[in-house]
Design a protein around this motif. Structure first.
Motif, PDB file in Angstrom:
ATOM      1  N   HIS A 160       0.824  -1.205   0.000  1.00 52.34           N
ATOM      2  CA  HIS A 160       0.000   0.000   0.000  1.00 52.34           C
ATOM      3  C   HIS A 160       0.859   1.256   0.000  1.00 52.34           C
ATOM      4  N   GLY A 161       0.282   2.316  -0.555  1.00 48.72           N
ATOM      5  CA  GLY A 161       0.970   3.597  -0.583  1.00 48.72           C
ATOM      6  C   GLY A 161      -0.012   4.726  -0.795  1.00 48.72           C
ATOM      7  N   PRO A 420       4.289  -0.760 -14.119  1.00 47.37           N
ATOM      8  CA  PRO A 420       5.205  -1.882 -13.875  1.00 47.37           C
ATOM      9  C   PRO A 420       5.893  -1.815 -12.511  1.00 47.37           C
ATOM     10  N   HIS A 421       6.238  -0.608 -12.087  1.00 51.66           N
ATOM     11  CA  HIS A 421       6.889  -0.449 -10.789  1.00 51.66           C
ATOM     12  C   HIS A 421       5.943  -0.836  -9.662  1.00 51.66           C
ATOM     13  N   LEU A 422       4.689  -0.413  -9.754  1.00 52.40           N
ATOM     14  CA  LEU A 422       3.712  -0.759  -8.729  1.00 52.40           C
ATOM     15  C   LEU A 422       3.389  -2.251  -8.743  1.00 52.40           C
ATOM     16  N   GLU A 423       3.420  -2.847  -9.927  1.00 51.35           N
ATOM     17  CA  GLU A 423       3.227  -4.301 -10.015  1.00 51.35           C
ATOM     18  C   GLU A 423       4.302  -5.036  -9.226  1.00 51.35           C
ATOM     19  N   LYS A 424       5.557  -4.593  -9.377  1.00 47.61           N
ATOM     20  CA  LYS A 424       6.662  -5.239  -8.663  1.00 47.61           C
ATOM     21  C   LYS A 424       6.519  -5.057  -7.156  1.00 47.61           C
ATOM     22  N   LEU A 425       6.113  -3.863  -6.735  1.00 48.69           N
ATOM     23  CA  LEU A 425       5.917  -3.637  -5.301  1.00 48.69           C
ATOM     24  C   LEU A 425       4.831  -4.558  -4.745  1.00 48.69           C
TER      25      LEU A 425
END
Length: 429
Positions: A160-161, A420-425
């Motif tokens: 979450h963010g 893509p960055h949020l997918e990795k997180l």
């Protein structure tokens, strides 16, 4: 992947989330937006799927009892706190730590819990957690005062963010508070905000940590020269204008008759506070003899308050700023998140009339990078606005700095590039 956006029912705060929600949906992810029932129609109007949770908050019903001229005269400090002017603990967020008093921060947190956080979060907390346990999101993106969002995320093990609608005065204030808290004697380390949040979390089997306050990461849409430095995990995202359903007016397709200036003070003050803190009539009168067109956005009720409309003023109830601003040489406004960023994205010099929340800080930072000027609302006379606007129009250095700020914004990744960055997180949880 399942992505849950969580926000209390505040339209402008939700608008700051919409482009990222669209990007996640366009990438093929399942997206839901959870909020209180009052926001349902606004959410579905964007094409996103709404999940009504809990009951509507009564923040503005409570506040409206005190937002009257009589109360303002009798209790000016309380009136300013309720309206968001000089709002402890946040309005000193950009001051050096040595000039910030610990008791000011702690009492400010106690006050804001009673007047804001508890009112908006507690009516939706239980139902939001229940929905998260049923739907099992992989990622929760939350509005920075909707602290039931990270509780729901951690209840189901989701990443979450926060996605900001302001400068990050929330994280900076918390950072300052924790530093000063650690310096206090053992018996004086009461943290009212942390204690409240810990109790809310414990109710749902979640252990308190600072991630419930500032998220595991923070998505910031302000360009680097305007941002507040904090110690949170920071992800920049280019601002994409969105301000609801919009129609392009015919007059915007016509040639601009002369130098055009935008005057807009937003909708929030008239919708929630019953009017603007400055005189629109005085400003229009002060600009009446200039060879400019002043396009002024004013709700119908505010237009009826005017006793005279100068020949060089064009009054409109609403116009999409992303269509208007490219035709303008300068803009005068209230310092709202969407307004400021829309103007900056078009490299237009701007004058901020600062009043609420982070706008005084934002105004100072705009001045520091020379992309605009700022005047505190109590000093924003017609004469002052005319003087500042003339500087913006006559001094080409403001245009140079505004273009540099626009270039800084364009270096930031657009929402689709964050996916893509949020997918990795999310997958690393």
């Amino acid at each position: 992947m399942r992505v849950l956006f969580a926000t209390y029912s505040e339209k402008t705060h939700f608008h700051a989330m919409v482009p990222l929600a669209w990007a996640m949906a366009s990438a093929g992810h399942e997206v839901r937006v959870a909020s209180q029932p009052a926001l349902t129609e606004v959410i579905t109007g964007t094409g996103l799927t709404a999940v009504p949770v809990g009951r509507d908050h009564n923040l503005w019903k409570v506040s409206s009892r005190f937002l009257t001229p009589r109360f303002a005269k009798a209790n000016p400090e309380a009136f300013n706190r309720i309206r968001g002017v000089e709002l402890p603990p946040f309005h000193k967020a950009d001051e050096p730590l040595e000039s910030v008093d610990f008791e000011y921060l702690r009492s400010g947190y106690s006050d804001v819990l009673k007047t804001w956080y508890r009112i908006i979060n507690e009516p939706m907390l239980d139902d939001l957690v229940d929905f998260a346990r049923q739907w099992r999101p992989d990622l929760v993106i939350w509005e920075p005062t909707t602290h039931c969002g990270p509780i729901a995320a951690e209840a189901v093990g989701a990443a979450h963010g926060r996605v900001l609608w302001s400068l990050d005065f929330f994280a900076r204030t918390r950072q300052n508070f924790l530093k000063l808290l650690a310096e206090q004697p053992e018996g004086n380390r009461h943290d009212p905000f942390g204690d409240w949040l810990a109790a809310c979390a414990d109710k749902h089997g979640v252990v308190f940590s600072e991630s419930l306050v500032v998220g595991q990461f923070t998505i910031d849409q302000y360009a680097p020269p305007l941002r507040l430095d904090t110690d949170v995990r920071h992800i920049p995202m280019r601002y994409v204008p969105y301000n609801g359903t919009s129609v392009a007016p015919d007059w915007l397709r016509e040639p601009v008759p002369t130098t055009r200036v935008c005057l807009t003070l937003g909708q929030f003050s008239t919708e929630k506070f019953g009017g603007y803190p400055i005189s629109v009539q005085e400003i229009l009168n002060s600009l009446a003899d200039l060879d400019i067109e002043v396009v002024t956005t004013l709700p119908a009720a505010e237009q009826r308050k005017l006793t005279h409309v100068p020949d060089n003023a064009r009054l409109v109830e609403f116009v999409p700023l992303q269509l208007l601003i490219p035709t303008c040489a300068a803009a005068v406004h209230h310092g709202g998140f969407g307004t400021t960023n829309t103007i900056a994205l078009e490299a237009v010099p701007q004058l901020v009339i600062a009043e609420q929340h982070d706008t005084p800080i934002l105004g100072r930072r705009l001045e520091a990078c020379r992309a605009g000027l700022s005047e505190y609302y109590t000093d924003a006379t017609g004469e002052a606005v005319r003087r500042h606007l003339s500087r913006l129009l006559d001094d080409p250095s403001f245009g140079v700095a505004a273009r540099a700020l626009r270039d800084d914004m364009l270096t930031m990744p657009p929402p689709r590039e964050l996916v893509p960055h949020l997918e990795k997180l999310a997958m690393s949880r």
